[in-house]
Design a protein around this motif. Structure first.
Motif, PDB file in Angstrom:
ATOM      1  N   PRO A 119      59.597  47.067  29.695  1.00 40.04           N
ATOM      2  CA  PRO A 119      59.020  46.520  28.457  1.00 40.04           C
ATOM      3  C   PRO A 119      59.813  46.944  27.221  1.00 40.04           C
ATOM      4  O   PRO A 119      60.408  48.014  27.199  1.00 40.04           O
ATOM      5  N   TYR A 120      59.783  46.098  26.208  1.00 42.47           N
ATOM      6  CA  TYR A 120      60.456  46.395  24.949  1.00 42.47           C
ATOM      7  C   TYR A 120      59.530  47.184  24.023  1.00 42.47           C
ATOM      8  O   TYR A 120      59.960  48.105  23.337  1.00 42.47           O
ATOM      9  N   LEU A 121      58.245  46.805  24.005  1.00 46.69           N
ATOM     10  CA  LEU A 121      57.243  47.459  23.159  1.00 46.69           C
ATOM     11  C   LEU A 121      56.226  48.173  24.039  1.00 46.69           C
ATOM     12  O   LEU A 121      55.669  47.571  24.955  1.00 46.69           O
ATOM     13  N   LEU A 122      55.981  49.450  23.735  1.00 42.61           N
ATOM     14  CA  LEU A 122      54.924  50.218  24.381  1.00 42.61           C
ATOM     15  C   LEU A 122      53.879  50.537  23.329  1.00 42.61           C
ATOM     16  O   LEU A 122      54.151  51.246  22.363  1.00 42.61           O
ATOM     17  N   TYR A 123      52.679  49.986  23.506  1.00 35.32           N
ATOM     18  CA  TYR A 123      51.603  50.108  22.528  1.00 35.32           C
ATOM     19  C   TYR A 123      50.534  51.032  23.116  1.00 35.32           C
ATOM     20  O   TYR A 123      49.801  50.665  24.028  1.00 35.32           O
ATOM     21  N   ILE A 124      50.431  52.263  22.580  1.00 37.82           N
ATOM     22  CA  ILE A 124      49.485  53.256  23.068  1.00 37.82           C
ATOM     23  C   ILE A 124      48.192  53.147  22.262  1.00 37.82           C
ATOM     24  O   ILE A 124      48.210  53.181  21.024  1.00 37.82           O
ATOM     25  N   VAL A 125      47.070  53.022  22.962  1.00 32.26           N
ATOM     26  CA  VAL A 125      45.757  52.900  22.326  1.00 32.26           C
ATOM     27  C   VAL A 125      44.852  54.016  22.839  1.00 32.26           C
ATOM     28  O   VAL A 125      45.042  54.519  23.954  1.00 32.26           O
ATOM     29  N   PRO A 126      43.842  54.430  22.058  1.00 33.03           N
ATOM     30  CA  PRO A 126      42.997  55.554  22.488  1.00 33.03           C
ATOM     31  C   PRO A 126      41.917  55.181  23.494  1.00 33.03           C
ATOM     32  O   PRO A 126      41.485  56.020  24.274  1.00 33.03           O
ATOM     33  N   THR A 127      41.447  53.924  23.472  1.00 32.76           N
ATOM     34  CA  THR A 127      40.303  53.549  24.305  1.00 32.76           C
ATOM     35  C   THR A 127      40.562  52.228  25.015  1.00 32.76           C
ATOM     36  O   THR A 127      41.485  51.470  24.665  1.00 32.76           O
ATOM     37  N   GLN A 128      39.707  51.937  25.991  1.00 30.96           N
ATOM     38  CA  GLN A 128      39.789  50.677  26.719  1.00 30.96           C
ATOM     39  C   GLN A 128      39.479  49.501  25.802  1.00 30.96           C
ATOM     40  O   GLN A 128      40.118  48.443  25.899  1.00 30.96           O
ATOM     41  N   GLU A 129      38.502  49.651  24.920  1.00 24.39           N
ATOM     42  CA  GLU A 129      38.128  48.566  24.013  1.00 24.39           C
ATOM     43  C   GLU A 129      39.300  48.184  23.108  1.00 24.39           C
ATOM     44  O   GLU A 129      39.534  46.998  22.848  1.00 24.39           O
ATOM     45  N   LYS A 130      40.047  49.173  22.639  1.00 22.89           N
ATOM     46  CA  LYS A 130      41.200  48.877  21.790  1.00 22.89           C
ATOM     47  C   LYS A 130      42.293  48.181  22.584  1.00 22.89           C
ATOM     48  O   LYS A 130      42.977  47.282  22.065  1.00 22.89           O
ATOM     49  N   ALA A 131      42.467  48.553  23.850  1.00 17.60           N
ATOM     50  CA  ALA A 131      43.466  47.892  24.686  1.00 17.60           C
ATOM     51  C   ALA A 131      43.126  46.422  24.883  1.00 17.60           C
ATOM     52  O   ALA A 131      44.004  45.549  24.840  1.00 17.60           O
ATOM     53  N   VAL A 132      41.845  46.113  25.103  1.00 20.94           N
ATOM     54  CA  VAL A 132      41.416  44.725  25.271  1.00 20.94           C
ATOM     55  C   VAL A 132      41.647  43.929  23.986  1.00 20.94           C
ATOM     56  O   VAL A 132      42.072  42.767  24.015  1.00 20.94           O
ATOM     57  N   GLN A 133      41.385  44.564  22.837  1.00 20.57           N
ATOM     58  CA  GLN A 133      41.585  43.873  21.564  1.00 20.57           C
ATOM     59  C   GLN A 133      43.057  43.535  21.335  1.00 20.57           C
ATOM     60  O   GLN A 133      43.405  42.407  20.959  1.00 20.57           O
ATOM     61  N   VAL A 134      43.937  44.494  21.578  1.00 25.89           N
ATOM     62  CA  VAL A 134      45.374  44.259  21.368  1.00 25.89           C
ATOM     63  C   VAL A 134      45.880  43.197  22.345  1.00 25.89           C
ATOM     64  O   VAL A 134      46.676  42.328  21.972  1.00 25.89           O
ATOM     65  N   ARG A 135      45.402  43.240  23.582  1.00 26.54           N
ATOM     66  CA  ARG A 135      45.824  42.246  24.577  1.00 26.54           C
ATOM     67  C   ARG A 135      45.375  40.844  24.177  1.00 26.54           C
ATOM     68  O   ARG A 135      46.129  39.868  24.331  1.00 26.54           O
ATOM     69  N   SER A 136      44.175  40.703  23.625  1.00 24.40           N
ATOM     70  CA  SER A 136      43.696  39.383  23.208  1.00 24.40           C
ATOM     71  C   SER A 136      44.508  38.845  22.033  1.00 24.40           C
ATOM     72  O   SER A 136      44.716  37.633  21.917  1.00 24.40           O
ATOM     73  N   ILE A 137      44.979  39.749  21.154  1.00 21.32           N
ATOM     74  CA  ILE A 137      45.812  39.304  20.028  1.00 21.32           C
ATOM     75  C   ILE A 137      47.172  38.820  20.536  1.00 21.32           C
ATOM     76  O   ILE A 137      47.736  37.851  20.002  1.00 21.32           O
ATOM     77  N   CYS A 138      47.707  39.469  21.563  1.00 21.22           N
ATOM     78  CA  CYS A 138      49.016  39.087  22.103  1.00 21.22           C
ATOM     79  C   CYS A 138      48.957  37.855  23.004  1.00 21.22           C
ATOM     80  O   CYS A 138      50.007  37.262  23.299  1.00 21.22           O
ATOM     81  N   LYS A 139      47.771  37.479  23.456  1.00 21.42           N
ATOM     82  CA  LYS A 139      47.642  36.395  24.432  1.00 21.42           C
ATOM     83  C   LYS A 139      48.245  35.072  23.951  1.00 21.42           C
ATOM     84  O   LYS A 139      48.918  34.380  24.736  1.00 21.42           O
ATOM     85  N   PRO A 140      48.044  34.624  22.697  1.00 19.77           N
ATOM     86  CA  PRO A 140      48.654  33.345  22.274  1.00 19.77           C
ATOM     87  C   PRO A 140      50.174  33.342  22.306  1.00 19.77           C
ATOM     88  O   PRO A 140      50.783  32.269  22.295  1.00 19.77           O
ATOM     89  N   LEU A 141      50.805  34.513  22.344  1.00 19.25           N
ATOM     90  CA  LEU A 141      52.264  34.569  22.357  1.00 19.25           C
ATOM     91  C   LEU A 141      52.847  34.239  23.727  1.00 19.25           C
ATOM     92  O   LEU A 141      54.063  34.070  23.851  1.00 19.25           O
ATOM     93  N   LYS A 142      52.005  34.159  24.749  1.00 17.88           N
ATOM     94  CA  LYS A 142      52.493  33.856  26.090  1.00 17.88           C
ATOM     95  C   LYS A 142      53.130  32.476  26.142  1.00 17.88           C
ATOM     96  O   LYS A 142      54.129  32.267  26.850  1.00 17.88           O
ATOM     97  N   ALA A 143      52.570  31.520  25.379  1.00 11.52           N
ATOM     98  CA  ALA A 143      53.150  30.174  25.340  1.00 11.52           C
ATOM     99  C   ALA A 143      54.521  30.163  24.682  1.00 11.52           C
ATOM    100  O   ALA A 143      55.297  29.226  24.875  1.00 11.52           O
TER     101      ALA A 143
END
Length: 499
Positions: free
Chosen positions: A188-212
């Motif tokens: 991976p180019y970017l490693l995004y460290i988050v403190p909790t599971q809820e924050k990980a889900v939030q960051v993943r949902s923000i990145c989801k539109p970039l898959k296209a």
């Protein structure tokens, strides 16, 4: 046969008879070709295939498309007028060695496309934007375009949705431009460290539109089974890896993920680990040590002073401070304020000497301090420092700047008065000593919020005298707001003023 066909045949036969009669006196085919070529040269016309034979290519016309003809003067004048504006509007492209971003004079179109894709996804889900942070995003983009320096954001304990959207969009633009230049991008180019599971889900949902758009993100957290995450890591090579510290270290121990070549490390929610400071710090330091590619680091942190040492260890060298708001608390995060008391003006020189010597003992071998005092006191200070025991002064100048040598340590002291002090230069100092407090607390705040703009920690010393009694209340409120210790003498002065 129709009458019309007869007429056509008669006309064709008549044409053939004339051609046969003329061929008896005609020249050969070779001679006819030479004559035709000579006529074309005189007329200024020739075949395209003969262009290179008659005219050599030039830098202005490398493919000889104009066939030797000069460019019209009107077009030349028009181009000469357009060139300066084209140069001004042209984007600056600077190809780095793989670590630096291509430098541009304005954000790229792909970055805007990434932002719009994320915002459109929010609108479809019925989520509204919290606010316009384009100024913050442009500051982040400038940091990236200048080489992606380490970034410290002290707006809050965690990054907001808009901040995360800008961050992943800027990184996506970096990846796209590197691939366009043929530079190999690590995964991976970017490693995004988050403190909790809820924050990980939030960051993943923000990145989801970039898959296209070709940017893949994978989230790792304790909420999913480790076998499921192992299969997901094997099925793709994500550009973004979002993870909690514990789950990431667990997968690293299983050799399921390789983060040694990560180029950008983002640590979101640094202050949330204050309750388990040592355990949280050890995990982050272990992750940082696993990355061998000397990554750039971005930290979202609150104003918790317990995190200052950890933030300094993670960020290291020169940084850029960013903040969503202009509050004093946010802009002065990790800056210590020390207020000293002097009963009279005569004791100030001795107090300055004491602070300088103490700073030399505490700091490293090379230290730089800014000393703000009245102009008439400069010569008196220099003369008194010459008499210090076990301390020598050198490199004195007319402006009052000098170097102090104490054993193996050296301190460079730059002396400025209020008139010659340039606030934009204060950000280059990690240590500032205000020997004479300004008449208004706003001037003190201006100095405080400009200290250590390119470092994680800073120190502001100030000397309080009887003449500064009118600043007591404001100074106490400021120290309390910044969660700094309030000296007892200030409390005593405040009680006397109330009486």
């Amino acid at each position: 046969m129709a009458k019309g066909d007869d007429a056509i045949m008669r006309k064709k036969n008549r044409h053939n008879r004339k051609r046969v009669r003329s061929s008896e006196s005609a020249v050969s085919a070779r001679a006819a070709a030479i004559i035709a070529s000579k006529r074309r040269r005189k007329a200024g016309q020739r075949r395209i295939c003969e262009g290179m034979c008659y005219t050599l290519p030039t830098p202005d016309d490398p493919y000889n498309e104009r066939h030797g003809k000069k460019e019209p003067e009107k077009n030349k004048k028009k181009k000469s007028k357009d060139n300066p504006s084209e140069k001004q509007n042209q984007k600056k492209m600077l190809v780095g060695s793989g670590e630096n971003l291509l430098e541009q004079s304005c954000p790229s179109k792909f970055l805007i496309v990434c932002l719009n894709a994320i915002k459109n996804a929010w609108r479809e889900e019925g989520e509204l934007e919290e606010g316009d942070i384009s100024s913050w995003g442009l500051d982040l983009w400038r940091c990236c375009s200048n080489g992606l320096s380490n970034v410290l954001d002290t707006s809050g304990s965690c990054g907001t949705r808009e901040q995360i959207a800008w961050t992943v969009s800027v990184v996506s633009d970096i990846i796209a431009r590197k691939e366009k230049q043929g530079i190999l991008v690590s995964s991976p180019y970017l490693l995004y460290i988050v403190p909790t599971q809820e924050k990980a889900v939030q960051v993943r949902s923000i990145c989801k539109p970039l898959k296209a758009l070709g940017i893949h993100a994978v989230s790792l957290h304790p909420g999913a089974s480790i076998q499921h995450q192992l299969r997901g890591l094997k099925s793709c090579e994500p550009e973004f890896l979002i993870s909690t510290p514990g789950r990431l270290l667990e997968l690293i121990s299983l050799k399921a993920v390789d983060i040694s070549s990560v180029s950008l490390l983002v640590i979101d929610g640094l202050g949330i680990g204050c309750s388990e400071e040592m355990k949280y710090a050890d995990k982050l330091n272990s992750i940082k040590e696993t990355i061998t590619s000397n990554p750039h680091v971005m930290v979202f942190s609150n104003h918790c002073d317990q995190m200052a040492a950890l933030a300094h260890n993670l960020l290291g060298g020169p940084i850029t401070r960013l903040s969503l708001n202009d509050s004093v608390t946010s802009r002065s995060a990790f800056i210590s304020q020390n207020v000293h008391h002097c009963a009279s003006q005569e004791q100030k020189i001795a107090k300055i000497q004491e602070i300088l010597l103490q700073s030399m003992r505490d700091e490293g071998k090379l230290t730089k301090m800014l000393l703000v005092m009245k102009s008439e006191s400069k010569n008196e200070l220099t003369a008194s420092l010459l008499n210090l025991e076990n301390c020598t002064i050198s490199n004195t100048s007319s402006s009052g700047s000098f170097s102090l040598h104490h054993r193996e340590k050296v301190m460079r002291v730059v002396v400025k008065d209020k008139q010659s002090l340039q606030l934009d230069k204060v950000e280059n100092f990690e240590m500032v000593l205000v020997a004479d407090l300004p008449s208004a607390i706003e001037e003190y705040v201006e100095i405080l919020t400009r200290i250590a703009r390119h470092s994680v920690t800073g120190v502001l010393h100030s000397i309080f005298c009887q003449a500064d009694a009118h600043l007591t209340k404001s100074l106490i409120d400021l120290l309390t707001e910044c969660k700094q210790a309030v000296p007892q003498f200030l409390m005593d002065f405040d009680s006397l003023v109330d009486l």
